[in-house]
Design an enzyme around this catalytic site. Structure first.
Site: not given
Ligand code: NAG
Ligand code: NAG
Ligand code: NAG
Ligand code: NAG
Length: 476
Positions: A227, A323
């Site tokens: 991220e 994820e």
């Protein structure tokens, strides 16, 4: 039971109402069912499907249209996940259930490791090159060590590899060491893009891969940064913007891996479906693209078919799904979650050309932890829950994953299937390396059962009354 000569045939009434043989005959698909009402959870069902009396949907499977090769299914062995597995009094039973490849075990074939710390930590956050004073530097990595991973992450990983030696492993950092950041701390801030820092960070990845190799653990792929556009001051996170990512890949980690013959794939993005512009810009730059092994996606924001759209534009770039998590925010309704996990994630991502499908924590305790730091996800749900007092329970994620991970093995190739509407039947098909065919079909409708035939090999295998919000896997 009916005795036919020396053959013992077990008769059963299938859901289609016909009497059929439970034993496998050559032309019979095995049927495994999970129903939204939870009365069946990956149950083996009787089947007697070959018929000319087709009605309902036609799910066709084209063996000649071969799509992506599957690397595996699984979740992250986060620090917290490894901790609860390592300390469970039932560790060996649980590990065999998760990693075993018999038809009654989950068959996890792909794990994601956290390089150092994330928000799901059982211990204080660390990296592999922490300095007492984060204003100091260690460009040569002379303090590099994976010692803290040896407390429970590596032992659990080694046990998993004994059970399933063909596990594929991906690793992702949430942050570089604090001294490599403008903020000089692990919790938030920007990566320091000075040349010496970028070179040191490339060396950090190399040292990590080599240290794990020394432990007998091959790292198949890394992502550059989990991220990369999310910086939070309450848990390990790091900003690494597009230009810094480009320079780091093009001038540092890419050439360094090549020079040292490191074949670990470099995956980029590792963030949400809505941010396709970021990997788009990376693969549109040839000097960067040459080092990129694929794009990794998370399922928290954006459209689930963004990776499919990306594939259409860049058919030579592989997709990975790294994820997604359920948790306290999602209501915990089994039928609704089985539907969304199957439709968006397991069927949705494999149909969007993903080579793997990974959830976030493989295991967490009864308090959605351990969760050493306050920040990050305090109510994430693991694939299984492992209470500190012993035992374990399988969450909806276990069943959604199991419909694929038990049957679709590494090296399987996806086969083209047709598409129906969003609220109608969802289907995906694979052929394993040993030639077995696996077809996963879901009925997302909340009230109506669905009947359909599998149209494959010039036959119609009829299946009637798949209950609402249920998933079935066919294996032959
Ligand atoms: C780092 O490594 C280089 C090359 O091996 C060497 O010349 C240099 O002295 C080292 N620096 C430190 C601080 O150890
Ligand atoms: C998704 O990615 C974008 C960057 O493209 C970011 O701005 C946004 O905050 C992300 N959304 C979530 C929910 O993390
Ligand atoms: C669960 O969600 C389904 C819709 O997906 C709904 O029909 C059902 O009533 C919900 N069950 C509970 C207990 O809320
Ligand atoms: C279920 O199927 C019925 C009949 O086709 C349809 O009217 C209804 O909208 C569907 N419901 C959902 C939630 O898909």
């Amino acid at each position: 039971m009916l005795y036919v000569g020396s053959l013992i045939a077990i008769l059963a009434i299938s859901n289609s109402g016909c009497i059929c043989f439970l034993l496998n005959t050559n032309d019979e698909y095995q049927v495994w069912l999970t129903t939204g009402d939870m009365t069946k959870k990956l149950n083996r069902e009787p089947s007697c499907m070959v018929t000319n009396n087709h009605h309902g949907y036609s799910v066709w499977v084209d063996r000649n249209k071969r799509r992506q090769t599957i690397d595996g299914f699984g979740a992250a062995l986060s620090n917290s996940a490894a901790y609860v597995l390592f300390h469970s009094p039932n560790r060996h039973v649980i590990m065999r259930d998760l990693f075993g490849t018999d038809e009654n075990q989950l068959g996890v074939s792909y794990l994601r490791l956290v390089m150092g710390a994330s928000d799901l930590m059982a211990v204080d956050a660390y990296t592999y090159d922490d300095l007492a004073n984060s204003r100091d530097t260690d460009f040569n990595m002379s303090h590099f060590t994976i010692q803290k991973d040896k407390d429970f992450v590596i032992p659990v990983l080694k046990e998993a590899l004994v059970i399933n030696p063909s596990l594929t492993i991906l690793a992702s950092p949430w942050s570089s060491p604090a001294w490599m950041k403008m903020s000089h701390k692990l919790f938030g801030g920007d990566f320091n893009n000075g040349q010496q820092y970028m070179n040191a960070y490339a060396l950090y990845f190399v040292k990590f891969i080599e240290a794990y190799q020394t432990e007998g653990i091959h790292i198949d792929a890394i992502t550059i940064q989990n991220e990369p556009l999310l910086s939070r001051d309450d848990y390990p996170t790091m900003n690494m913007n597009l230009d810094v990512t480009k320079a780091f890949i093009r001038d540092h980690i890419g050439p360094m891996f090549r020079k040292r013959n490191i074949n670990t794939k470099i995956l980029v993005w590792d963030f949400n479906w809505s941010g396709a512009w970021f990997p788009e810009a990376l693969v549109n730059d040839g000097a960067v693209k040459q080092y990129i092994g694929g794009v990794a996606w998370h399922g928290y924001d954006g459209r689930h078919d963004a990776p499919d759209a990306f594939h259409t534009k860049h058919p030579d770039v592989d997709n990975y799904f790294t994820e997604f998590s359920g948790g306290g925010w999602d209501g915990g309704n089994f039928s609704a979650l089985l539907t969304s996990f199957t439709r968006l994630i397991f069927i949705g991502q494999t149909k969007s050309w993903s080579k793997n499908v990974l959830l976030w924590n493989l295991a967490l305790d009864e308090h959605n932890g351990p969760h050493y730091h306050v920040g990050g996800c305090g109510n994430c749900r693991g694939v299984i829950t492992v209470p500190s007092g012993g035992g374990y329970s399988k969450n909806v994620e276990y069943y959604a994953m199991g419909h694929m991970s038990r049957f679709v093995k590494p090296g399987a190739v996806r086969l083209e299937t047709n598409n129906f509407g969003w609220d109608e039947l969802q289907a995906v098909a694979f052929v394993n390396l040993d030639g077995t065919t696996v077809i996963v079909v879901q009925n997302p409708n909340t009230s109506r059962p669905a009947s359909f035939s599998l149209d494959i090999d010039a036959k119609h295998y009829q299946y009637n009354n798949l209950p609402p919000q249920s998933v079935v896997t066919f294996v032959k």
